[in-house]
Design a protein around this motif. Structure first.
Motif, PDB file in Angstrom:
ATOM      1  N   ASN A 160      43.303  44.763  47.865  1.00  0.00           N
ATOM      2  CA  ASN A 160      42.510  45.542  47.071  1.00  0.00           C
ATOM      3  C   ASN A 160      41.459  45.664  47.858  1.00  0.00           C
ATOM      4  O   ASN A 160      40.658  45.740  49.035  1.00  0.00           O
ATOM      5  CB  ASN A 160      41.761  44.739  45.824  1.00  0.00           C
ATOM      6  N   LYS A 161      40.225  47.542  47.335  1.00  0.00           N
ATOM      7  CA  LYS A 161      39.272  47.853  48.559  1.00  0.00           C
ATOM      8  C   LYS A 161      38.487  47.290  47.793  1.00  0.00           C
ATOM      9  O   LYS A 161      37.418  47.289  48.935  1.00  0.00           O
ATOM     10  CB  LYS A 161      39.485  49.069  48.233  1.00  0.00           C
ATOM     11  N   ASN A 162      38.245  46.929  46.517  1.00  0.00           N
ATOM     12  CA  ASN A 162      36.255  46.862  46.103  1.00  0.00           C
ATOM     13  C   ASN A 162      36.508  44.833  45.728  1.00  0.00           C
ATOM     14  O   ASN A 162      36.643  44.532  44.810  1.00  0.00           O
ATOM     15  CB  ASN A 162      36.612  47.196  44.417  1.00  0.00           C
ATOM     16  N   CYS A 163      36.837  44.659  47.224  1.00  0.00           N
ATOM     17  CA  CYS A 163      36.702  42.770  47.238  1.00  0.00           C
ATOM     18  C   CYS A 163      34.963  42.132  47.552  1.00  0.00           C
ATOM     19  O   CYS A 163      35.674  40.903  47.130  1.00  0.00           O
ATOM     20  CB  CYS A 163      37.964  42.208  48.580  1.00  0.00           C
ATOM     21  N   ILE A 169      29.817  42.028  43.930  1.00  0.00           N
ATOM     22  CA  ILE A 169      28.858  44.006  44.069  1.00  0.00           C
ATOM     23  C   ILE A 169      27.735  43.030  43.838  1.00  0.00           C
ATOM     24  O   ILE A 169      27.386  41.807  42.913  1.00  0.00           O
ATOM     25  CB  ILE A 169      28.889  43.774  42.236  1.00  0.00           C
TER      26      ILE A 169
END
Length: 78
Positions: A67-70, A73
């Protein structure tokens, strides 16, 4: 008359060593408080450590899934 451990008699006025075994002194309240604080600190530190390990494990699982959004946030501050 009572006898001591060597088989002889105890001096008058002194109890034999067999009739009263040595007992450990009771734990003082200060020592009990120290033990309680140490146990509480160990529990809190253990919880924080386990929480950090869970976060690391989740991030590794995300990365292994490609996954690219690990990353966590970050919300912008207003």
């Amino acid at each position: 008359m009572s006898t001591n451990q060597s088989g002889g008699t105890a001096p008058p006025g002194k109890p034999s060593s067999r009739s009263h075994p040595h007992e450990a002194p009771p734990v003082s309240s200060a020592m009990l408080a120290i033990i309680l604080v140490a146990v509480a600190a160990a529990l809190v530190l253990g919880y924080l450590f386990l929480s950090k390990l869970i976060d690391i494990s989740r991030q590794e699982d995300c990365m292994l899934a490609h996954n690219k959004n690990c990353a966590a946030i970050q919300l912008p501050n207003r």
